[in-house]
Scaffold this active site. Structure first.
Site, PDB file in Angstrom:
ATOM      1  N   HIS A 132      38.557  28.500  39.440  1.00 39.42           N
ATOM      2  CA  HIS A 132      38.449  29.925  39.107  1.00 39.42           C
ATOM      3  C   HIS A 132      38.131  30.131  37.632  1.00 39.42           C
ATOM      4  CE1 HIS A 132      40.143  30.615  43.016  1.00 39.42           C
ATOM      5  NE2 HIS A 132      41.273  30.012  42.708  1.00 39.42           N
TER       6      HIS A 132
ATOM      7  N   HIS B  36      39.078  32.271  47.201  1.00 37.05           N
ATOM      8  CA  HIS B  36      38.840  30.918  47.704  1.00 37.05           C
ATOM      9  C   HIS B  36      37.865  30.964  48.873  1.00 37.05           C
ATOM     10  CE1 HIS B  36      42.981  31.243  46.135  1.00 37.05           C
ATOM     11  NE2 HIS B  36      42.645  30.139  45.490  1.00 37.05           N
TER      12      HIS B  36
END
Lengths: 329, 329
Positions: A57, A215
Site C-alpha cells: 500500500h 487488497h
C-alpha cells in the site's frame, strides 16, 4: 507476471532496504523484527504513534514516518498483517513517559496482532481503529475496513502528538477523526500480488468494481464501465450519506490513486468531485490528490471526505516531514 | 480501454481544471491558450522559467510550477507538443526585466514550438535543451531525447533563478546540468493513449523494452524479462559510461516510475542501484524516488544520475513549493 523484482521472497527486504537508504535523513530501518522508526524521536512528553499493516500500500505506512506524523510503522509481507513482535519492538524502542498509541486499519489480522502487542506492553497504551470504508454496511459482520482515510487520521494525530497532546486526548481525537471520515473506491483493474503471480480478481474489459477494498476485495457491486462523472456521483452519494453531510459544512477531499492510475485522471476526478460537493453546498477547505494508499498495481481510485473544523484544519496544516508527505518544514 | 474519464476530447481540460482547483494556493490556470502559471510571481529581477510539452507525463511539468522551480508550464494534448501561442502567452504574462528562459525536452515538435515562440518574443530570452536519454547514441540523427533528467534541470535552475541569477548564468547552468545528467528507462508494459484506445506498442509476457522513451518509443532493444539486479546493471552501465563517471565523484540518483510501477519496486530498484554505484566508488549524495516523469499507465522505471558539486547540491536543497515537489518551505 512482470515485476521489477529479483525474487518474491526477498522483495520486501530489498524494498525496505532501498527505502531506508533513500530516506536516511528521516527514518531508520530496524530488522528482526522489521519496523521503520523515526530518527530524532522525542524521549519525553510525546505520545508514540505506531501504525502498520500489510505491505503493498506504499507510501502508507512507512512513507508517513517522521516529524509530525508516525513514530514507527510495522510492515507485514504483501497484503499480510505484521506480527505482534514488530509492534512490540517498535514500542519498546520508542516508548517514553507519554505512552503509545496504535493506529490500526480494521482488518481481522491487523487487529489481532496489534491487540496482542498491546497486551504485552507494560505501559499506558491505546488503539485507534480506522474504519472509513463506507462501501460496506455500517453493521457489516467484521465492521468497515480501514482504507485511505488512515492517512488523514495519521496526519492529524501526528500533529497533535507532536504538539504534546496526551494519550487520552490523542485516542479521543483519533476516534473523532475516524467517525468524521468516509471513503469509497473503484477499481478498473485487479492488482497482481507477486507471490500469487496472477491478478487477484477478474474484471471484464467493460467492467469496474465499485466499493473495492485496498487488497482487491470484492466491493459493493461489479458494474459496467461508466463515465467518470457517474463514477464520482456513485462514490460521493454513498460517502456523503455515510457522513450525513449538511450544506455549509467544511470538508477535506482526498482523491487517492490505487497505484496504476495516471495523475491526469486523478485530477479529473478531483474536478468532478469538487463540482458535485459544491452543488451540495459543501466547502472543500483542504485537498490531497495522488497515489497514497495503493494496492500495488491496481488501476482505480478512492475518494475520501473528512468533516473538518478549525482544530482539524490546524492539525492538517501543521508541519510534517516524512518520505511521502512533507510541508511546513 | 478503461480510464477514469468522461470523453477523450475533454480529458485534458477537465484534468487541468481539477489541478488548478486542488492547488489554487500555488498556481493559476490560464485558458485560451492553456498555461499554468505560478501565483505571486516576482515582477522584477528574476529570470522567468517556462517549460512545457505533451501531457501524460504528470506531474512533469505542471506539478513543478511554483516557488523555486518553474514560473509557468505549457501543456500540450497527450503526448503532443504545445503550440507556440501557449509559450508566448505565458512569457508575456510573466515577463519582467530579467528575461525568459525556456526549458525544452529534445523532441522535434517541442523544439519547433518553443523556437517559434522565442522568435516572437521581443525581449531577452534563451533556451536550455534537455537531452539526457543515453539509450540513444550521442550522434543520433535528432539528438538524444529529454526524459526524467528534466526535473533535475528544472529544480536546480529554479533555485538559481529564485536567487536572482541572470539569464546568461541560468542558460549556462542549465546546459551544464544537462551535460552532467544521464537517464535510461525500461518498460514492462506499454501505456495506452486515450485517443488511440489501445496499447502504443506490444511486449510479450516475457519481454521488456530497454531504453524505452517516455512516450513508449522503441528503445535500444526488446529483451527477455530478467531479474531486477540485471536490469539495473544494464541501465547503469550505459548511464555511467555516458557520463564517464570516475570513482569518488558525487551523484544525485533519481529513480523514476513511469506511472504504473508500485513504490515497493522503485525502492527495490533504488537499493540495487545504490549497491552498484557504491561498487564503482561513487557517492550518492542526494536521492529522489517516485513517479515524477510518467508515461500515463506504463509500468517500468528509469534511472537518472546527475554529477553534482557543492553548488548543484545547494541548488537542489533550496526551498521549493510546487504541487508535486516541496521542501524547505
Amino acid at each position: 507476471m512482470k515485476k521489477l523484482i529479483n525474487d518474491v521472497d526477498t522483495l520486501l527486504d530489498e524494498s525496505l532496504s532501498g527505502f531506508a537508504k533513500a530516506h536516511a535523513d528521516i527514518i531508520q530501518l530496524s530488522s528482526q523484527p522489521h519496523f521503520v522508526r523515526r530518527l530524532q524521536a522525542k524521549t519525553s512528553g510525546k505520545v508514540v504513534l505506531i501504525s502498520g499493516g500489510g505491505s503493498g500500500h506504499e507510501p502508507l505506512h512507512t512513507g508517513f514516518v517522521g516529524l509530525g506524523m508516525l513514530d514507527a510503522a510495522c510492515p507485514g509481507q504483501i497484503f499480510t498483517s505484521p506480527t505482534p513482535d514488530q509492534m512490540l519492538a517498535a514500542a519498546q524502542a520508542l516508548e517514553n513517559d507519554a505512552g503509545v498509541l496504535f493506529i490500526v486499519k480494521n482488518y481481522a489480522g491487523d487487529v489481532m496482532s496489534f491487540e496482542i502487542a498491546a497486551e504485552m506492553l507494560d505501559y499506558p497504551n491505546a488503539t485507534v481503529l480506522v474504519s472509513d470504508d463506507v462501501s460496506l454496511d455500517k453493521n457489516h459482520s467484521t465492521g468497515r475496513r480501514g482504507v485511505a482515510g488512515t492517512l488523514i487520521v495519521e496526519k492529524m494525530l501526528g500533529a497533535a502528538a507532536e504538539n504534546g497532546a496526551d494519550l487520552a486526548f490523542c485516542k479521543s481525537l483519533g476516534d473523532r477523526i475516524n467517525q468524521h471520515t468516509a471513503s469509497m473506491g473503484v477499481a478498473l483493474t485487479s492488482c497482481t500480488v507477486p507471490a500469487l503471480g496472477k491478478p487477484t480478481f477478474h474484471l471484464d474489459d467493460n467492467q469496474i468494481e465499485m466499493g473495492v477494498g485496498i487488497h482487491g476485495e470484492h466491493g459493493r457491486e461489479t458494474v459496467g464501465l461508466m463515465v467518470a462523472t457517474d463514477i464520482v456521483e456513485r462514490l460521493l452519494i454513498t460517502i456523503t450519506d455515510g457522513l450525513q453531510l449538511k450544506p455549509g459544512q467544511q470538508v477535506l477531499l482526498h482523491v487517492n490513486g490505487f497505484g496504476a492510475t495516471p495523475l491526469m485522471e486523478l485530477y479529473l476526478i478531483y474536478d468532478l468531485a469538487s463540482q458535485f460537493l459544491q452543488k451540495l453546498g459543501l466547502s472543500i477547505v483542504r485537498s490531497l490528490v495522488g497515489n497514497y494508499t495503493t494496492s500495488l498495481d491496481m488501476a482505480g481510485c478512492s475518494l475520501t471526505l473528512t468533516i473538518v473544523d478549525d482544530e482539524l484544519i490546524r492539525l492538517w496544516d501543521a508541519p510534517v516531514h516524512t518520505a511521502s508527505l512533507r510541508w511546513g518544514c
